[in-house]
Design a protein around this motif. Structure first.
Motif, PDB file in Angstrom:
ATOM      1  N   TYR A   1       8.603  36.146  79.186  1.00  0.00           N
ATOM      2  CA  TYR A   1       9.977  36.138  78.700  1.00  0.00           C
ATOM      3  C   TYR A   1      10.124  35.067  77.623  1.00  0.00           C
ATOM      4  CZ  TYR A   1      12.475  39.285  81.936  1.00  0.00           C
ATOM      5  OH  TYR A   1      12.956  40.381  82.609  1.00  0.00           O
ATOM      6  N   ILE A   2      11.155  35.218  76.806  1.00  0.00           N
ATOM      7  CA  ILE A   2      11.470  34.197  75.809  1.00  0.00           C
ATOM      8  C   ILE A   2      12.965  33.937  75.835  1.00  0.00           C
ATOM      9  CG2 ILE A   2      11.624  35.928  73.955  1.00  0.00           C
ATOM     10  CD1 ILE A   2      10.561  33.697  72.058  1.00  0.00           C
ATOM     11  N   LYS A   3      13.345  32.671  75.979  1.00  0.00           N
ATOM     12  CA  LYS A   3      14.737  32.240  75.981  1.00  0.00           C
ATOM     13  C   LYS A   3      14.799  30.844  75.374  1.00  0.00           C
ATOM     14  CE  LYS A   3      15.872  35.838  78.621  1.00  0.00           C
ATOM     15  NZ  LYS A   3      16.639  37.009  78.113  1.00  0.00           N
ATOM     16  N   ARG A   4      16.022  30.318  75.304  1.00  0.00           N
ATOM     17  CA  ARG A   4      16.207  28.963  74.789  1.00  0.00           C
ATOM     18  C   ARG A   4      16.410  27.986  75.946  1.00  0.00           C
ATOM     19  NH1 ARG A   4      17.194  27.354  69.689  1.00  0.00           N
ATOM     20  NH2 ARG A   4      17.770  29.484  69.037  1.00  0.00           N
ATOM     21  N   VAL A   5      15.788  26.819  75.841  1.00  0.00           N
ATOM     22  CA  VAL A   5      15.971  25.776  76.848  1.00  0.00           C
ATOM     23  C   VAL A   5      17.374  25.198  76.701  1.00  0.00           C
ATOM     24  CG1 VAL A   5      15.145  23.572  77.751  1.00  0.00           C
ATOM     25  CG2 VAL A   5      13.505  25.210  76.790  1.00  0.00           C
ATOM     26  N   VAL A   6      18.161  25.305  77.768  1.00  0.00           N
ATOM     27  CA  VAL A   6      19.521  24.770  77.762  1.00  0.00           C
ATOM     28  C   VAL A   6      19.622  23.549  78.670  1.00  0.00           C
ATOM     29  CG1 VAL A   6      21.909  25.268  78.424  1.00  0.00           C
ATOM     30  CG2 VAL A   6      20.601  26.949  77.124  1.00  0.00           C
ATOM     31  N   GLY A   7      18.969  23.598  79.814  1.00  0.00           N
ATOM     32  CA  GLY A   7      19.001  22.482  80.746  1.00  0.00           C
ATOM     33  C   GLY A   7      17.612  22.025  81.133  1.00  0.00           C
TER      34      GLY A   7
ATOM     35  N   SER B   1      34.762  32.081  86.654  1.00  0.00           N
ATOM     36  CA  SER B   1      34.625  31.617  85.270  1.00  0.00           C
ATOM     37  C   SER B   1      33.174  31.574  84.793  1.00  0.00           C
ATOM     38  CB  SER B   1      35.249  30.220  85.124  1.00  0.00           C
ATOM     39  OG  SER B   1      36.622  30.248  85.452  1.00  0.00           O
ATOM     40  N   GLY B   2      32.232  31.752  85.720  1.00  0.00           N
ATOM     41  CA  GLY B   2      30.828  31.693  85.320  1.00  0.00           C
ATOM     42  C   GLY B   2      29.977  31.018  86.371  1.00  0.00           C
ATOM     43  N   VAL B   3      29.199  30.010  85.953  1.00  0.00           N
ATOM     44  CA  VAL B   3      28.255  29.365  86.863  1.00  0.00           C
ATOM     45  C   VAL B   3      28.072  27.903  86.479  1.00  0.00           C
ATOM     46  CG1 VAL B   3      26.243  30.037  85.465  1.00  0.00           C
ATOM     47  CG2 VAL B   3      25.949  29.567  87.912  1.00  0.00           C
ATOM     48  N   ILE B   4      27.825  27.075  87.489  1.00  0.00           N
ATOM     49  CA  ILE B   4      27.508  25.660  87.289  1.00  0.00           C
ATOM     50  C   ILE B   4      26.231  25.383  88.081  1.00  0.00           C
ATOM     51  CG2 ILE B   4      28.277  23.274  87.548  1.00  0.00           C
ATOM     52  CD1 ILE B   4      31.158  24.380  87.691  1.00  0.00           C
ATOM     53  N   CYS B   5      25.212  24.826  87.420  1.00  0.00           N
ATOM     54  CA  CYS B   5      23.922  24.584  88.078  1.00  0.00           C
ATOM     55  C   CYS B   5      23.433  23.167  87.837  1.00  0.00           C
ATOM     56  CB  CYS B   5      22.860  25.560  87.555  1.00  0.00           C
ATOM     57  SG  CYS B   5      23.069  27.270  88.088  1.00  0.00           S
ATOM     58  N   LYS B   6      22.898  22.572  88.863  1.00  0.00           N
ATOM     59  CA  LYS B   6      22.181  21.305  88.766  1.00  0.00           C
ATOM     60  C   LYS B   6      20.695  21.623  88.703  1.00  0.00           C
ATOM     61  CE  LYS B   6      21.565  16.744  89.325  1.00  0.00           C
ATOM     62  NZ  LYS B   6      22.062  15.711  88.410  1.00  0.00           N
ATOM     63  N   VAL B   7      20.049  21.274  87.597  1.00  0.00           N
ATOM     64  CA  VAL B   7      18.652  21.656  87.377  1.00  0.00           C
ATOM     65  C   VAL B   7      17.736  20.767  88.219  1.00  0.00           C
ATOM     66  CG1 VAL B   7      16.859  22.085  85.670  1.00  0.00           C
ATOM     67  CG2 VAL B   7      19.274  22.335  85.022  1.00  0.00           C
ATOM     68  N   PRO B   8      16.934  21.350  89.116  1.00  0.00           N
ATOM     69  CA  PRO B   8      16.051  20.553  89.981  1.00  0.00           C
ATOM     70  C   PRO B   8      14.893  19.929  89.196  1.00  0.00           C
ATOM     71  CG  PRO B   8      16.422  22.775  90.846  1.00  0.00           C
ATOM     72  CD  PRO B   8      16.883  22.787  89.428  1.00  0.00           C
ATOM     73  N   PRO B   9      14.214  18.945  89.778  1.00  0.00           N
ATOM     74  CA  PRO B   9      13.017  18.369  89.149  1.00  0.00           C
ATOM     75  C   PRO B   9      11.962  19.439  88.909  1.00  0.00           C
ATOM     76  CG  PRO B   9      13.756  17.008  90.986  1.00  0.00           C
ATOM     77  CD  PRO B   9      14.565  18.264  91.044  1.00  0.00           C
ATOM     78  N   GLY B  10      11.304  19.364  87.756  1.00  0.00           N
ATOM     79  CA  GLY B  10      10.237  20.299  87.438  1.00  0.00           C
ATOM     80  C   GLY B  10      10.706  21.696  87.092  1.00  0.00           C
ATOM     81  N   GLN B  11      12.004  21.873  86.851  1.00  0.00           N
ATOM     82  CA  GLN B  11      12.567  23.189  86.565  1.00  0.00           C
ATOM     83  C   GLN B  11      13.366  23.132  85.256  1.00  0.00           C
ATOM     84  OE1 GLN B  11      12.119  25.837  88.886  1.00  0.00           O
ATOM     85  NE2 GLN B  11      10.874  24.463  90.143  1.00  0.00           N
ATOM     86  N   TYR B  12      13.591  24.330  84.671  1.00  0.00           N
ATOM     87  CA  TYR B  12      14.343  24.421  83.420  1.00  0.00           C
ATOM     88  C   TYR B  12      15.349  25.561  83.503  1.00  0.00           C
ATOM     89  CZ  TYR B  12      10.930  21.145  81.676  1.00  0.00           C
ATOM     90  OH  TYR B  12      10.162  20.026  81.512  1.00  0.00           O
ATOM     91  N   PHE B  13      16.497  25.359  82.842  1.00  0.00           N
ATOM     92  CA  PHE B  13      17.553  26.359  82.808  1.00  0.00           C
ATOM     93  C   PHE B  13      17.528  27.008  81.426  1.00  0.00           C
ATOM     94  CE2 PHE B  13      21.807  28.105  82.537  1.00  0.00           C
ATOM     95  CZ  PHE B  13      22.098  28.493  83.833  1.00  0.00           C
ATOM     96  N   MET B  14      17.318  28.319  81.397  1.00  0.00           N
ATOM     97  CA  MET B  14      17.117  29.054  80.152  1.00  0.00           C
ATOM     98  C   MET B  14      18.270  30.024  79.905  1.00  0.00           C
ATOM     99  SD  MET B  14      14.122  27.712  79.678  1.00  0.00           S
ATOM    100  CE  MET B  14      13.662  28.574  78.176  1.00  0.00           C
ATOM    101  N   MET B  15      18.646  30.190  78.625  1.00  0.00           N
ATOM    102  CA  MET B  15      19.658  31.169  78.267  1.00  0.00           C
ATOM    103  C   MET B  15      19.260  31.861  76.969  1.00  0.00           C
ATOM    104  SD  MET B  15      23.251  29.178  79.167  1.00  0.00           S
ATOM    105  CE  MET B  15      24.262  30.586  78.731  1.00  0.00           C
ATOM    106  N   GLY B  16      19.666  33.124  76.840  1.00  0.00           N
ATOM    107  CA  GLY B  16      19.461  33.842  75.595  1.00  0.00           C
ATOM    108  C   GLY B  16      20.577  33.521  74.610  1.00  0.00           C
ATOM    109  N   ASP B  17      20.291  33.628  73.317  1.00  0.00           N
ATOM    110  CA  ASP B  17      21.311  33.359  72.297  1.00  0.00           C
ATOM    111  C   ASP B  17      22.346  34.476  72.234  1.00  0.00           C
ATOM    112  OD1 ASP B  17      19.997  31.034  71.741  1.00  0.00           O
ATOM    113  OD2 ASP B  17      19.053  31.745  69.893  1.00  0.00           O
TER     114      ASP B  17
END
Length: 262
Positions: free
Chosen positions: A122-128, A206-222
């Motif tokens: 997959y390809i996305k943008r790093v957001v968190g 309204s959407g989602v709120i996430c706390k990014v755990p250690p060693g993990q990344y939150f990705m979103m498409g543009d």
């Protein structure tokens, strides 16, 4: 299909043929003797496969964009190059990092193995990044309580489907890029899966709120309303990282795309 494994097997087979021929068969062969066909092909393919294997494993790997989740940055049919050493040197096939070079930063466009099916890239943008609190509420992105800079620009015309999407310039860290939002798409997230560490995320109307755990990344498409990403299937583990996308090297439908990446 695990292309890296197939390439590795071909490298071992052709390399084995080359070694057997160089140190055992060739010294016994008559000076004017002809190489057996399997020796001729195996030995000639070995250096080519070796070069491809090294370049693909440690330098850059080509990918083709299959979907519109990263529009307008990347279009369907773009062929891109991915920097394989931007985030560290990994052993081929087993993908174990042996040398750390750097970590993904907010705004990077990253290729990774899909957490729900690691055979897919997959390809996305790093957001968190680890430790961030990412909130996407009413189509507004905030990170650690700070609203991400976003400026409205001209609407984006989807050339194949002939409709417009609202277009914005977003700034994540030092990276400025364009994103799309559709007026008629809902803000809430539907059909989110039961991904690992889902307890770190709060879903609401309204959407989602996430706390990014250690060693993990939150990705979103543009293409925010047309991208299934971390909002739906969760975080990307560090071990799933493939590399950082950095260059469009071809597009059959639009040669002007070559070299662009914004």
């Amino acid at each position: 299909m695990n292309f890296a494994l197939i390439l590795f097997i071909l490298l071992l087979v052709s390399g084995g043929i080359w070694l057997v021929d160089a140190f055992i068969l060739r010294p016994r062969r008559a000076p004017a003797g002809k190489d057996p066909w399997w020796v001729e092909y195996g030995s000639s393919f070995f250096p080519v496969i070796l070069v491809v294997f090294v370049l693909r494993s440690f330098v850059a790997e080509p990918f083709k964009i299959p979907s519109g989740s990263m529009i307008p940055t990347l279009l369907v049919g773009d062929f891109i190059l991915v920097n394989k050493y931007a985030y560290g040197i990994r052993l081929p096939v087993i993908d174990k990092k042996i040398i750390s070079v750097g970590d993904p930063q907010r705004g990077d466009v990253m290729v990774f193995r899909y957490p729900e099916d690691p055979s897919l890239d997959y390809i996305k943008r790093v957001v968190g990044v680890p430790g961030d609190t990412v909130a996407y509420q009413n189509k507004k992105l905030t990170i650690n309580g700070q609203a991400v800079d976003m400026t409205r620009v001209d609407d984006y015309l989807h050339p194949e489907r002939l409709f417009y999407s609202q277009q914005f310039v977003e700034k994540l860290g030092p990276v400025e890029h364009r994103i799309l939002n559709d007026d008629d798409a809902p803000a809430f997230i539907t059909s989110a899966s039961q991904f690992p560490m889902r307890e770190n995320c709060l879903y609401n109307n309204s959407g989602v709120i996430c706390k990014v755990p250690p060693g993990q990344y939150f990705m979103m498409g543009d293409n925010r309303d047309n991208s299934r990403d971390s909002r739906y299937w969760g975080f990307v583990p560090e071990q799933n990282i493939v590399g950082k996308a950095f260059f469009i090297w071809f597009n059959f439908n639009d040669l002007k795309r070559v070299g662009s990446f914004n």
